[in-house]
Design an enzyme around this catalytic site. Structure first.
Site, PDB file in Angstrom:
ATOM      1  N   ARG A  32       0.852  -1.190   0.000  1.00  0.00           N
ATOM      2  CA  ARG A  32       0.000   0.000   0.000  1.00  0.00           C
ATOM      3  C   ARG A  32       0.891   1.245   0.000  1.00  0.00           C
ATOM      4  O   ARG A  32       0.642   2.214  -0.706  1.00  0.00           O
ATOM      5  CB  ARG A  32      -0.952   0.037   1.198  1.00  0.00           C
ATOM      6  CG  ARG A  32      -1.694   1.359   1.263  1.00  0.00           C
ATOM      7  CD  ARG A  32      -2.812   1.528   2.282  1.00  0.00           C
ATOM      8  NE  ARG A  32      -2.897   0.573   3.341  1.00  0.00           N
ATOM      9  CZ  ARG A  32      -2.145   0.589   4.443  1.00  0.00           C
ATOM     10  NH1 ARG A  32      -1.239   1.539   4.636  1.00  0.00           N
ATOM     11  NH2 ARG A  32      -2.283  -0.341   5.352  1.00  0.00           N
ATOM     12  N   TYR A  86     -16.474  18.401 -13.820  1.00  0.00           N
ATOM     13  CA  TYR A  86     -16.821  16.988 -14.040  1.00  0.00           C
ATOM     14  C   TYR A  86     -17.885  16.566 -13.009  1.00  0.00           C
ATOM     15  O   TYR A  86     -17.748  16.853 -11.810  1.00  0.00           O
ATOM     16  CB  TYR A  86     -15.561  16.135 -13.892  1.00  0.00           C
ATOM     17  CG  TYR A  86     -15.830  14.657 -13.978  1.00  0.00           C
ATOM     18  CD1 TYR A  86     -16.169  14.074 -15.195  1.00  0.00           C
ATOM     19  CD2 TYR A  86     -15.784  13.854 -12.846  1.00  0.00           C
ATOM     20  CE1 TYR A  86     -16.439  12.719 -15.277  1.00  0.00           C
ATOM     21  CE2 TYR A  86     -16.049  12.500 -12.925  1.00  0.00           C
ATOM     22  CZ  TYR A  86     -16.379  11.937 -14.141  1.00  0.00           C
ATOM     23  OH  TYR A  86     -16.652  10.602 -14.222  1.00  0.00           O
ATOM     24  N   ASP A 141      -7.340  19.989 -12.996  1.00  0.00           N
ATOM     25  CA  ASP A 141      -7.686  18.665 -13.523  1.00  0.00           C
ATOM     26  C   ASP A 141      -7.311  18.687 -15.005  1.00  0.00           C
ATOM     27  O   ASP A 141      -7.960  19.337 -15.816  1.00  0.00           O
ATOM     28  CB  ASP A 141      -9.188  18.413 -13.323  1.00  0.00           C
ATOM     29  CG  ASP A 141      -9.621  17.027 -13.805  1.00  0.00           C
ATOM     30  OD1 ASP A 141      -8.934  16.464 -14.691  1.00  0.00           O
ATOM     31  OD2 ASP A 141     -10.640  16.523 -13.317  1.00  0.00           O
ATOM     32  N   LYS A 156      -8.663   8.065 -18.983  1.00  0.00           N
ATOM     33  CA  LYS A 156      -8.961   8.691 -20.275  1.00  0.00           C
ATOM     34  C   LYS A 156      -7.722   8.656 -21.176  1.00  0.00           C
ATOM     35  O   LYS A 156      -7.274   7.586 -21.529  1.00  0.00           O
ATOM     36  CB  LYS A 156      -9.481  10.111 -20.029  1.00  0.00           C
ATOM     37  CG  LYS A 156     -10.497  10.219 -18.880  1.00  0.00           C
ATOM     38  CD  LYS A 156     -11.826   9.543 -19.176  1.00  0.00           C
ATOM     39  CE  LYS A 156     -12.723   9.407 -17.947  1.00  0.00           C
ATOM     40  NZ  LYS A 156     -13.008  10.622 -17.209  1.00  0.00           N
TER      41      LYS A 156
HETATM   42  C1  LIG Z   1     -13.506  10.871 -15.853  1.00  0.00           C
HETATM   43  C2  LIG Z   1     -13.084  12.123 -15.204  1.00  0.00           C
HETATM   44  C3  LIG Z   1     -12.830  12.170 -13.838  1.00  0.00           C
HETATM   45  C4  LIG Z   1     -13.059  10.977 -12.920  1.00  0.00           C
HETATM   46  O1  LIG Z   1     -12.172   9.957 -13.190  1.00  0.00           O
HETATM   47  P1  LIG Z   1     -12.465   8.398 -12.901  1.00  0.00           P
HETATM   48  O2  LIG Z   1     -11.247   7.750 -13.365  1.00  0.00           O
HETATM   49  O3  LIG Z   1     -13.694   8.039 -13.683  1.00  0.00           O
HETATM   50  O4  LIG Z   1     -12.724   8.272 -11.438  1.00  0.00           O
HETATM   51  C5  LIG Z   1     -12.379  13.363 -13.299  1.00  0.00           C
HETATM   52  N1  LIG Z   1     -12.210  14.463 -14.066  1.00  0.00           N
HETATM   53  C6  LIG Z   1     -12.469  14.459 -15.386  1.00  0.00           C
HETATM   54  C7  LIG Z   1     -12.268  15.700 -16.171  1.00  0.00           C
HETATM   55  C8  LIG Z   1     -12.907  13.300 -15.997  1.00  0.00           C
HETATM   56  O5  LIG Z   1     -13.175  13.298 -17.312  1.00  0.00           O
END
Ligand SMILES: *Cc1c(COP(=O)(O)O)cnc(C)c1O
Length: 388
Positions: free
Chosen positions: A45, A97, A169, A194
């Site tokens: 961890r 988001y 982000d 993504k």
């Molecule tokens: C998908 C997404 C998230 C969340 O990510 P997960 O991997 O689904 O938990 C956060 N910010 C943005 C801009 C996203 O597209």
């Protein structure tokens, strides 16, 4: 050094065996020579060699001091929020988001953290929202799904002047297109689900810090809360990042051609893409991004949910699904899918109408993708005539 060389150069060869592919250390613990005497790993961890390669790689690509890998993008965002305490305030981008909105509002507000949502592409709105309790400014640039651009360097100056942190982000741009820390951000988060992993086969999140001090705090939170990324998922994410530079270039080139085609369609009201000169922040995007990204959104002349539902259901190559950033093209209706958890009034104020459609433009040949959108629109028009 080009981004693609930088990426491949920062994935080390295994020191023990010479393996060119990073080994997957599927282990929970590590044998010690004497109590406290070990090779830098004691419990998985806290630290795992496969995860560590990914963490060092993302720190390098984002030009930060430390990287951290989490079980999802939301787990990464959650770790950053744990830097705050009750009574602190956050200023966040208004078309944030949906999952981050849910986490901020329905979990952290319970613990006494207040969130103000403003249009962060307007610097005055950010300035006016700052109070002496503001501890964190949270932006996405480009945003999801209307692709608004915020001035990262200017907001970072504002944050510093007011003794608060700026977290970006960077999911939509990826470090191949934008490096927020070089523009002054304190923290970067990613949904590595993504573009970074890039193949729609893993859920993962990353945090990168600007300073050693912030790095130590996030390390403590990661170990204390435990939302870490597993070794195999770390390996998949590294494997995805290997081609990030090439993929982002092609996603962006396909997306620009599609955005230009959509602009000429009479069925369509507005096309949202930072690479179009008609985008209100096109110049700023050109300044702070190397590529404009692979997401294109558009809405229809008639704001009709049924019409939009038909368009997203009639495509062949664009698969109807949430998420983005993979090699295969996806299409979605945010009001019914990704943004369903955001209250209607807030959603509409942020420009996400009932007929807004979002494309994650993949790596198929762009001619085929345009043909697919054309036939879907034609088919929808016929269906509309039949039911009228
Ligand atoms: C998908 C997404 C998230 C969340 O990510 P997960 O991997 O689904 O938990 C956060 N910010 C943005 C801009 C996203 O597209």
């Amino acid at each position: 050094m080009s981004e693609q060389t930088n990426i491949l150069h920062n994935i080390p060869v295994d020191a023990l065996t010479g393996a060119i592919s990073v080994p997957i250390y599927q282990t929970s613990t590590f044998v010690q020579e004497a109590p406290g005497v070990h090779k830098g790993f004691d419990y998985a961890r806290t630290n795992n060699p496969t995860r560590q390669v990914l963490e060092n790689l993302i720190a390098k690509l984002e030009e930060g001091t430390h990287g951290f890998a989490f079980a999802s993008g939301l787990a990464a965002i959650d770790a950053v929020l744990k830097l705050l305490k009750s009574g602190d305030e956050i200023i966040a981008v208004d078309d944030i988001y949906g999952g981050a909105f849910r986490l901020f509002t329905h979990i952290y507000e319970k613990f006494g953290i207040r969130v103000t949502y403003v249009d962060t592409s307007n610097l005055h709105e950010v300035t006016n929202a700052i109070t002496n309790k503001t501890k964190l400014i949270w932006i996405e640039s480009p945003t999801n799904p209307t692709l608004k651009i915020s001035d990262i360097a200017a907001i970072s100056k504002l944050a510093k002047a007011n003794h608060c942190l700026l977290c970006v982000d960077n999911t939509f741009a990826s470090p191949a297109a934008q490096k927020p820390i070089t523009l002054g951000a304190d923290l970067v988060v990613h949904s590595a689900t993504k573009y970074l992993s890039g193949h729609s086969d893993v859920i993962a999140g990353l945090v990168v810090t600007r300073s050693k001090e912030l790095g130590e705090k996030i390390k403590f939170i990661q170990n204390a809360s435990g939302g870490i990324l597993a070794p195999f998922d770390s390996w998949l994410t590294i494997r995805g990042i290997e081609t990030l530079g090439l993929r982002i270039k092609q996603h962006a080139s396909n997306a620009l051609e599609i955005a230009r085609y959509l602009q000429q369609e009479d069925f369509i009201n507005q096309v949202y893409y930072p690479g179009l000169t008609s985008h209100p922040n096109h110049e700023l995007a050109k300044q702070q991004q190397r590529y404009f990204g692979g997401v294109v959104s558009f809405d229809l002349k008639v704001d009709d949910k049924a019409l939009a539902r038909n368009i997203v259901s009639n495509t062949t190559y664009f698969k109807l699904a949430e998420s983005l950033g993979g090699v295969k093209s996806l299409i979605c209706l945010p009001s019914e899918m990704t943004h369903k958890s955001i209250p209607e009034s807030i959603r509409k104020a942020a420009g996400v109408s009932d007929s807004l459609i979002r494309l994650s433009v993949g790596l198929e040949d762009v001619e085929d993708l345009i043909t697919d959108l054309k036939q879907s629109i034609q088919k929808t028009k016929k269906q509309t005539l039949l039911t009228a």
